[in-house]
Write an enzyme that holds these catalytic residues in place. Structure first.
Site, PDB file in Angstrom:
ATOM      1  N   HIS A 119       0.802  -1.099  -0.044  1.00  0.00           N
ATOM      2  CA  HIS A 119       0.048   0.073   0.023  1.00  0.00           C
ATOM      3  C   HIS A 119       0.792   1.363  -0.014  1.00  0.00           C
ATOM      4  O   HIS A 119       0.303   2.413   0.235  1.00  0.00           O
ATOM      5  CB  HIS A 119      -0.929   0.118   1.135  1.00  0.00           C
ATOM      6  CG  HIS A 119      -2.105  -1.198   1.006  1.00  0.00           C
ATOM      7  ND1 HIS A 119      -2.745  -1.487   2.175  1.00  0.00           N
ATOM      8  CD2 HIS A 119      -2.399  -2.038   0.212  1.00  0.00           C
ATOM      9  CE1 HIS A 119      -3.435  -2.297   1.959  1.00  0.00           C
ATOM     10  NE2 HIS A 119      -3.261  -2.603   0.577  1.00  0.00           N
ATOM     11  N   CYS A 150       7.572  18.403 -13.607  1.00  0.00           N
ATOM     12  CA  CYS A 150       6.472  18.769 -14.427  1.00  0.00           C
ATOM     13  C   CYS A 150       5.275  19.714 -13.839  1.00  0.00           C
ATOM     14  O   CYS A 150       4.365  20.320 -14.401  1.00  0.00           O
ATOM     15  CB  CYS A 150       5.549  17.392 -15.064  1.00  0.00           C
ATOM     16  SG  CYS A 150       4.273  16.861 -13.617  1.00  0.00           S
ATOM     17  N   GLY A 187      -1.878  -9.301  12.482  1.00  0.00           N
ATOM     18  CA  GLY A 187      -2.393  -7.985  12.821  1.00  0.00           C
ATOM     19  C   GLY A 187      -3.048  -7.340  11.687  1.00  0.00           C
ATOM     20  O   GLY A 187      -2.995  -6.287  11.307  1.00  0.00           O
ATOM     21  N   ASN A 213      -3.390 -12.662  15.731  1.00  0.00           N
ATOM     22  CA  ASN A 213      -4.072 -11.514  16.109  1.00  0.00           C
ATOM     23  C   ASN A 213      -4.822 -11.270  17.418  1.00  0.00           C
ATOM     24  O   ASN A 213      -4.953 -12.268  18.008  1.00  0.00           O
ATOM     25  CB  ASN A 213      -5.350 -11.598  14.962  1.00  0.00           C
ATOM     26  CG  ASN A 213      -5.788 -10.248  14.544  1.00  0.00           C
ATOM     27  OD1 ASN A 213      -6.616  -9.631  15.629  1.00  0.00           O
ATOM     28  ND2 ASN A 213      -6.022  -9.712  13.516  1.00  0.00           N
TER      29      ASN A 213
HETATM   30  N1  APR Z   1      -1.363  -7.538  17.824  1.00  0.00           N
HETATM   31  C1  APR Z   1      -2.073  -8.316  16.915  1.00  0.00           C
HETATM   32  N2  APR Z   1      -3.153  -7.946  16.403  1.00  0.00           N
HETATM   33  C2  APR Z   1      -3.711  -6.636  16.850  1.00  0.00           C
HETATM   34  C3  APR Z   1      -3.156  -5.689  17.738  1.00  0.00           C
HETATM   35  C4  APR Z   1      -1.860  -6.243  18.162  1.00  0.00           C
HETATM   36  N3  APR Z   1      -1.059  -5.539  18.898  1.00  0.00           N
HETATM   37  N4  APR Z   1      -3.741  -4.811  17.474  1.00  0.00           N
HETATM   38  C5  APR Z   1      -4.917  -4.837  16.846  1.00  0.00           C
HETATM   39  N5  APR Z   1      -4.883  -6.080  16.123  1.00  0.00           N
HETATM   40  C6  APR Z   1      -5.536  -6.515  15.070  1.00  0.00           C
HETATM   41  C7  APR Z   1      -6.937  -6.108  15.354  1.00  0.00           C
HETATM   42  O1  APR Z   1      -7.767  -7.141  15.888  1.00  0.00           O
HETATM   43  C8  APR Z   1      -7.397  -6.177  13.665  1.00  0.00           C
HETATM   44  O2  APR Z   1      -7.802  -7.455  13.303  1.00  0.00           O
HETATM   45  O3  APR Z   1      -5.207  -5.918  13.980  1.00  0.00           O
HETATM   46  C9  APR Z   1      -6.088  -5.821  12.965  1.00  0.00           C
HETATM   47  C10 APR Z   1      -6.192  -4.280  12.474  1.00  0.00           C
HETATM   48  O4  APR Z   1      -7.151  -4.503  11.294  1.00  0.00           O
HETATM   49  P1  APR Z   1      -7.439  -3.123  10.473  1.00  0.00           P
HETATM   50  O5  APR Z   1      -7.476  -1.716  11.247  1.00  0.00           O
HETATM   51  O6  APR Z   1      -8.512  -3.264   9.581  1.00  0.00           O
HETATM   52  O7  APR Z   1      -6.010  -2.857   9.641  1.00  0.00           O
HETATM   53  P2  APR Z   1      -5.452  -3.689   8.278  1.00  0.00           P
HETATM   54  O8  APR Z   1      -6.179  -4.878   8.262  1.00  0.00           O
HETATM   55  O9  APR Z   1      -4.106  -3.422   8.388  1.00  0.00           O
HETATM   56  O10 APR Z   1      -6.157  -2.693   7.264  1.00  0.00           O
HETATM   57  C11 APR Z   1      -5.866  -3.111   5.837  1.00  0.00           C
HETATM   58  O11 APR Z   1      -7.131  -1.063   5.105  1.00  0.00           O
HETATM   59  O12 APR Z   1      -7.494   1.152   5.658  1.00  0.00           O
HETATM   60  C12 APR Z   1      -6.954   0.331   4.855  1.00  0.00           C
HETATM   61  O13 APR Z   1      -4.979   0.889   3.740  1.00  0.00           O
HETATM   62  C13 APR Z   1      -5.475   0.564   4.996  1.00  0.00           C
HETATM   63  O14 APR Z   1      -3.580  -0.796   5.188  1.00  0.00           O
HETATM   64  C14 APR Z   1      -4.848  -0.712   5.683  1.00  0.00           C
HETATM   65  C15 APR Z   1      -5.803  -1.611   5.111  1.00  0.00           C
END
Ligand code: APR
Length: 244
Positions: A119, A150, A187, A213
């Site tokens: 990303h 540009c 995560g 997670n």
């Molecule tokens: N350790 C492990 N998991 C964790 C922790 C931790 N300390 N803290 C939070 N989580 C988990 C949450 O339970 C959740 O499932 O991390 C996940 C975060 O999910 P999102 O907030 O949806 O983030 P992500 O999956 O990276 O989002 C994907 O969405 O908004 C767009 O471009 C953005 O790259 C991002 C993409």
């Protein structure tokens, strides 16, 4: 922390390991995730209002300032033990590929090399016209800097909603998912495509899927090994249990 002996055997015997990380791996570094109901970035802002090409066309200054604020917010942030444990994991496996959805650059800062940043990277900007990537630019309050090649407006070097992922990075990520023995999903809520499809691609090719997670996700029922907890605690413990 105890781990299933079969997981440790799979890890020690793996020829190729691929890991996909999301915002959760940076949570213990003090960065907000996106979809946490209380603290998530998208609990306070609508993604389409701030992270889309339409939003940038509508109000480039607003979007520029928001990413400048996010860049400021990550300035003092450091990798956590989860990031460092992935560096260790790469040292213990013959072939290791790290794919991240995070734009914070913390994996590189921890020492991971060849990170596939699906990303993009918030510490870089690029010209919205010619695509020139820029590492250093002059930040002038109230103006959106322009490309020195540009004259186009500079924009964050990240993938916005409605935009396709960079082709080379996506192809490398799909290849790493399809050819690994063990696939880690760490995560990430597993909601955003096409990154969310990688674990299933690995699973369908016979790889063992390991989910780390703090909460259950859509992937949990499909994972071969589910390690519930914070990645900054689980990953170092797992590497220690497997190799040290
Ligand atoms: N350790 C492990 N998991 C964790 C922790 C931790 N300390 N803290 C939070 N989580 C988990 C949450 O339970 C959740 O499932 O991390 C996940 C975060 O999910 P999102 O907030 O949806 O983030 P992500 O999956 O990276 O989002 C994907 O969405 O908004 C767009 O471009 C953005 O790259 C991002 C993409």
């Amino acid at each position: 922390m105890d781990f299933c002996p079969d997981l440790l055997i799979q890890l020690r015997g793996a020829k190729r390991v691929t890991a996909l990380t999301g915002a959760g791996v940076s949570q213990e570094s003090g960065l907000r995730t996106f979809r946490d109901p209380q603290t998530g970035i998208w609990s306070q802002h609508k993604p389409e209002d701030l992270a889309s090409p339409e939003a940038f066309r509508r109000d480039p200054q607003l979007i520029w300032d928001w990413y400048a604020w996010r860049r400021e917010a990550i300035k003092g942030v450091r990798p956590n033990p989860g990031h460092y444990a992935l560096v260790k994991l790469s040292e213990h496996t013959p072939q290791f590929t790290l794919i991240t959805q995070n734009v914070d650059g913390l994996h590189r800062m921890a020492g991971s090399t060849d990170v596939i940043e699906l990303h993009g990277n918030i510490r870089l900007v690029r010209c919205s016209e010619c695509g020139q990537i820029v590492e250093n630019w002059e930040e002038v309050e109230g103006t959106v800097p322009r490309c020195t090649v540009c004259g186009g407006l500079l924009r964050p070097h990240v993938v916005w909603f409605g935009e396709s992922l960079p082709r080379a990075e996506l192809e490398a990520a799909v290849e790493a998912a399809r050819t690994c023995d063990v696939f880690f999903s760490i995560g990430t809520s597993g909601i955003v495509q096409p990154a969310a499809a990688l674990a299933y691609a690995a699973h369908n090719r016979g790889a063992k899927v390991v989910e780390i997670n703090a909460k259950r996700t859509l992937l949990t029922p499909k994972a071969d090994f589910v390690l519930s907890g914070k990645s900054g605690e689980v990953l170092p413990a797992l590497v220690n249990a497997a190799w040290l």
